[in-house]
Scaffold this motif. Structure first.
Motif, PDB file in Angstrom:
ATOM      1  N   ALA A 195      14.362  11.270   8.473  1.00 56.64           N
ATOM      2  CA  ALA A 195      13.353  10.734   9.388  1.00 56.64           C
ATOM      3  C   ALA A 195      11.954  10.932   8.813  1.00 56.64           C
ATOM      4  N   PHE A 196      11.684  12.116   8.265  1.00 57.60           N
ATOM      5  CA  PHE A 196      10.365  12.394   7.690  1.00 57.60           C
ATOM      6  C   PHE A 196      10.118  11.553   6.445  1.00 57.60           C
ATOM      7  N   SER A 197      11.088  11.534   5.523  1.00 58.98           N
ATOM      8  CA  SER A 197      10.908  10.823   4.255  1.00 58.98           C
ATOM      9  C   SER A 197      10.745   9.325   4.457  1.00 58.98           C
ATOM     10  N   ALA A 198      11.614   8.737   5.263  1.00 66.72           N
ATOM     11  CA  ALA A 198      11.535   7.295   5.502  1.00 66.72           C
ATOM     12  C   ALA A 198      10.275   6.924   6.264  1.00 66.72           C
ATOM     13  N   GLY A 199       9.833   7.808   7.171  1.00 66.32           N
ATOM     14  CA  GLY A 199       8.655   7.498   7.977  1.00 66.32           C
ATOM     15  C   GLY A 199       7.352   7.638   7.230  1.00 66.32           C
ATOM     16  N   THR A 200       7.227   8.687   6.415  1.00 60.72           N
ATOM     17  CA  THR A 200       5.952   8.956   5.742  1.00 60.72           C
ATOM     18  C   THR A 200       5.897   8.443   4.308  1.00 60.72           C
ATOM     19  N   GLY A 201       7.070   8.276   3.681  1.00 56.12           N
ATOM     20  CA  GLY A 201       7.086   7.798   2.295  1.00 56.12           C
ATOM     21  C   GLY A 201       6.510   6.409   2.130  1.00 56.12           C
ATOM     22  N   GLY A 202       6.630   5.601   3.180  1.00 47.48           N
ATOM     23  CA  GLY A 202       6.114   4.233   3.118  1.00 47.48           C
ATOM     24  C   GLY A 202       4.608   4.144   2.963  1.00 47.48           C
ATOM     25  N   SER A 203       3.894   5.242   3.242  1.00 48.20           N
ATOM     26  CA  SER A 203       2.428   5.232   3.124  1.00 48.20           C
ATOM     27  C   SER A 203       1.954   5.151   1.676  1.00 48.20           C
ATOM     28  N   MET A 204       2.854   5.433   0.724  1.00 49.33           N
ATOM     29  CA  MET A 204       2.440   5.480  -0.681  1.00 49.33           C
ATOM     30  C   MET A 204       2.097   4.112  -1.257  1.00 49.33           C
ATOM     31  N   LEU A 205       2.602   3.051  -0.641  1.00 50.81           N
ATOM     32  CA  LEU A 205       2.194   1.690  -1.000  1.00 50.81           C
ATOM     33  C   LEU A 205       1.821   0.969   0.284  1.00 50.81           C
ATOM     34  N   ILE A 206       0.879   0.077   0.229  1.00 51.99           N
ATOM     35  CA  ILE A 206       0.437  -0.589   1.448  1.00 51.99           C
ATOM     36  C   ILE A 206       1.502  -1.517   2.013  1.00 51.99           C
ATOM     37  N   ILE A 207       2.446  -1.950   1.163  1.00 47.89           N
ATOM     38  CA  ILE A 207       3.526  -2.807   1.638  1.00 47.89           C
ATOM     39  C   ILE A 207       4.750  -1.994   2.058  1.00 47.89           C
ATOM     40  N   GLY A 208       4.636  -0.662   2.005  1.00 47.32           N
ATOM     41  CA  GLY A 208       5.784   0.191   2.243  1.00 47.32           C
ATOM     42  C   GLY A 208       6.053   0.532   3.696  1.00 47.32           C
ATOM     43  N   SER A 209       5.192   0.093   4.605  1.00 52.06           N
ATOM     44  CA  SER A 209       5.389   0.371   6.021  1.00 52.06           C
ATOM     45  C   SER A 209       4.817  -0.765   6.842  1.00 52.06           C
ATOM     46  N   ALA A 210       5.294  -0.874   8.072  1.00 51.58           N
ATOM     47  CA  ALA A 210       4.777  -1.921   8.975  1.00 51.58           C
ATOM     48  C   ALA A 210       3.295  -1.690   9.251  1.00 51.58           C
ATOM     49  N   ALA A 211       2.902  -0.417   9.371  1.00 49.74           N
ATOM     50  CA  ALA A 211       1.495  -0.096   9.604  1.00 49.74           C
ATOM     51  C   ALA A 211       0.634  -0.574   8.431  1.00 49.74           C
ATOM     52  N   GLY A 212       1.113  -0.361   7.216  1.00 53.92           N
ATOM     53  CA  GLY A 212       0.367  -0.793   6.039  1.00 53.92           C
ATOM     54  C   GLY A 212       0.260  -2.303   5.936  1.00 53.92           C
ATOM     55  N   VAL A 213       1.351  -2.993   6.226  1.00 49.65           N
ATOM     56  CA  VAL A 213       1.349  -4.455   6.142  1.00 49.65           C
ATOM     57  C   VAL A 213       0.376  -5.064   7.149  1.00 49.65           C
ATOM     58  N   VAL A 214       0.383  -4.534   8.385  1.00 50.09           N
ATOM     59  CA  VAL A 214      -0.505  -5.103   9.403  1.00 50.09           C
ATOM     60  C   VAL A 214      -1.968  -4.777   9.081  1.00 50.09           C
ATOM     61  N   ALA A 215      -2.231  -3.582   8.532  1.00 47.93           N
ATOM     62  CA  ALA A 215      -3.596  -3.246   8.126  1.00 47.93           C
ATOM     63  C   ALA A 215      -4.044  -4.132   6.971  1.00 47.93           C
ATOM     64  N   MET A 216      -3.127  -4.412   6.068  1.00 47.13           N
ATOM     65  CA  MET A 216      -3.411  -5.297   4.937  1.00 47.13           C
ATOM     66  C   MET A 216      -3.829  -6.675   5.432  1.00 47.13           C
ATOM     67  N   GLY A 217      -3.140  -7.158   6.463  1.00 47.87           N
ATOM     68  CA  GLY A 217      -3.461  -8.463   7.015  1.00 47.87           C
ATOM     69  C   GLY A 217      -4.762  -8.474   7.794  1.00 47.87           C
ATOM     70  N   MET A 218      -5.007  -7.419   8.580  1.00 49.49           N
ATOM     71  CA  MET A 218      -6.204  -7.369   9.425  1.00 49.49           C
ATOM     72  C   MET A 218      -7.484  -7.195   8.614  1.00 49.49           C
ATOM     73  N   GLU A 219      -7.406  -6.429   7.520  1.00 49.34           N
ATOM     74  CA  GLU A 219      -8.610  -6.128   6.743  1.00 49.34           C
ATOM     75  C   GLU A 219      -8.608  -6.755   5.348  1.00 49.34           C
ATOM     76  N   LYS A 220      -7.555  -7.537   5.037  1.00 46.21           N
ATOM     77  CA  LYS A 220      -7.432  -8.173   3.717  1.00 46.21           C
ATOM     78  C   LYS A 220      -7.564  -7.134   2.598  1.00 46.21           C
ATOM     79  N   ILE A 221      -6.854  -6.019   2.757  1.00 53.72           N
ATOM     80  CA  ILE A 221      -6.897  -4.931   1.769  1.00 53.72           C
ATOM     81  C   ILE A 221      -6.078  -5.332   0.546  1.00 53.72           C
TER      82      ILE A 221
END
Length: 467
Positions: A410-436
């Protein structure tokens, strides 16, 4: 036939991973590979030598000796079993999404903006990191990211400054979602799948998740990007659209938090509690919505009254149905691999081929899994979607409820995705909202996420020795 099913799954998985490159919504390959995999299972059922009983987590004895009709009956029963388990997750998510949309209907999240009055970048960083950590544990990391970046856009006008804050919000939101059964889809899957409990999730993962948020934020606070102050102007006209906004925010968040309590008391599946919470929030939403309509509206024509949309209907029309269908497709596709015993056999192979480093998560008669394997899963979740990775782990391993393995996953799958912006739903939506830019994030933020991930993992390894 097994090879054909694996090829279909790999091709579908590749299409999901390359969603942005091939300009094809990921729900399409997910649904296609689900249908094709199960069709191949049905067509080739007489050629398979293994069948996996998910309820017993073991291979069915004497499967090859069954006649065709009995094998097809087993396929139908297995399909129904997996559909039921998947439906529990989807109905739960539908309820949670609808409550969040009802809060937004009343502009409830604007209440959060009223808490922020400072101009110091470092203070704003800590406020948003803390809010992301707390909110993501309640309303999930994806929604928390959307809400906080929307508020951030009203406070920090300079985009070049804002994307730094957005990067740390991603890390904090994913960290906050890991320790809560309702904070991340993958953690919710483990919770609903009866692999973890709310109490042990908190005991095992709260401190590692907190460190995963605090350490990157602490390091970032010394970076030049967070020095000085921002140009902050109070917008006197930026007030909540509804007088009930704060009330609906607190009611909605309380209703979602109530769900784990309901499950603990009644021992019923979480979606039952979520439906009760939705009903309560929807009732108040309808009451508050009617109070805004004058009595003369009831003397108007039916078409005029229809212009006043029910907050529940409006919220249901805005939920992320593509995400729901994607989860349906990917979970049922993984179920096809599990039913043939492919994942179970892969776990056995993994045990023999991967060097066992660190403490093994092992119970008598279960498959041993090393720290290295789970860490690799975390790194893998930064590259590919973490939902199928966790879904596969549910079919691969048979450890008992609250075994440290499940909490580390649970920890690894949840937090490991932060290492790339495409690695989590949060990163993907932030990428879209701010054109990161992908490479900007890789250069500026990824190393902070990696440090947080490693520190949190180390903290988990220490904490698990205490239980």
């Amino acid at each position: 036939m097994e090879s054909a099913i694996i090829i279909v799954f790999v091709m579908g998985y590749l299409a999901i991973t390359l969603e942005h490159n091939i300009k094809l919504d990921k729900l399409i390959p997910a649904l296609v590979m689900m249908a094709v995999c199960w069709a191949l299972v049905a067509l080739g059922v007489d050629n398979f030598t293994n069948w996996f009983d998910s309820s017993q987590h073991s291979l069915v004895e004497g499967f090859t000796g069954l006649v065709h009709e009995d094998k097809m009956h087993l396929v139908e029963e297995t399909l129904l079993h997996h559909l039921g388990k998947t439906a529990e997750i989807l109905v739960f998510l539908l309820g949670a999404m609808t409550i969040v949309e009802i809060i937004d209907y009343f502009d409830g999240f604007s209440t959060i903006k009223s808490f922020i009055h400072t101009k110091k970048k470092k203070t704003i960083l800590w406020i948003f990191s803390a809010l992301a950590f707390i909110l993501s544990a309640i309303i999930d990391n994806l929604t928390a990211t959307i809400v906080l970046i929307s508020i951030l856009q009203k406070i920090v006008k300079n985009r070049n400054e804002r994307i730094w804050f957005a990067g740390l919000i991603i890390i904090a939101a994913n960290a906050g979602g890991a320790w809560s059964p309702i904070g991340d889809v993958t953690t919710t899957m483990l919770w609903i799948g009866k692999k973890v409990t709310t109490e042990m999730l908190f005991l095992y993962l709260f401190i590692p998740s907190l460190l995963c948020m605090i350490i990157p934020s602490f390091i970032a606070s010394f970076l030049p990007a967070f020095k000085g102050e921002i140009d902050f102007e109070e917008d006197v006209e930026d007030k909540p659209k509804s007088p009930h906004s704060a009330r609906m925010l607190y009611l909605g968040l309380t209703a979602i938090v109530f769900v784990p309590v309901f499950k603990t008391v009644t021992h019923l599946p979480p979606y039952v509690g979520m439906m009760l919470s939705l009903a309560v929030v929807a009732t108040f939403a309808e009451i508050y919505s009617r109070s805004k309509i004058s009595l003369t509206d009831y003397n108007s024509t039916e078409s005029d009254r229809a212009a006043h949309h029910s907050p529940v209907h409006a919220s249901l029309s805005k939920i992320e149905m593509p995400s729901i269908l994607f989860f349906l497709g990917i979970l049922m596709a993984v179920a096809a691999l599990e039913s043939l015993g492919i994942l179970f056999n892969f776990a056995s192979t993994l045990q023999e081929s991967v060097p066992m480093m660190g403490t093994e998560f092992q119970v008598p008669g279960a498959v041993g899994v090393s720290d290295l394997v789970v860490l690799l899963l975390g790194v893998g979740s930064a590259v590919i979607d973490n939902v199928p990775l966790v879904a596969a782990s549910l079919g691969m391993f048979s450890q008992a409820v609250d075994n440290p393995l499940w909490h580390f996953i649970a920890f690894s799958a949840g937090t490991g995705g932060s290492m790339l912006i495409i690695g989590s739903a949060a990163g993907v939506v932030a990428m879209g909202m701010e054109k990161i830019d992908f490479f900007w994030y890789l250069k500026k933020i990824s190393w902070l996420a990696l440090v947080g991930f490693l520190v949190g993992s180390g903290a988990f390894m220490v904490i698990r020795t205490l239980f």
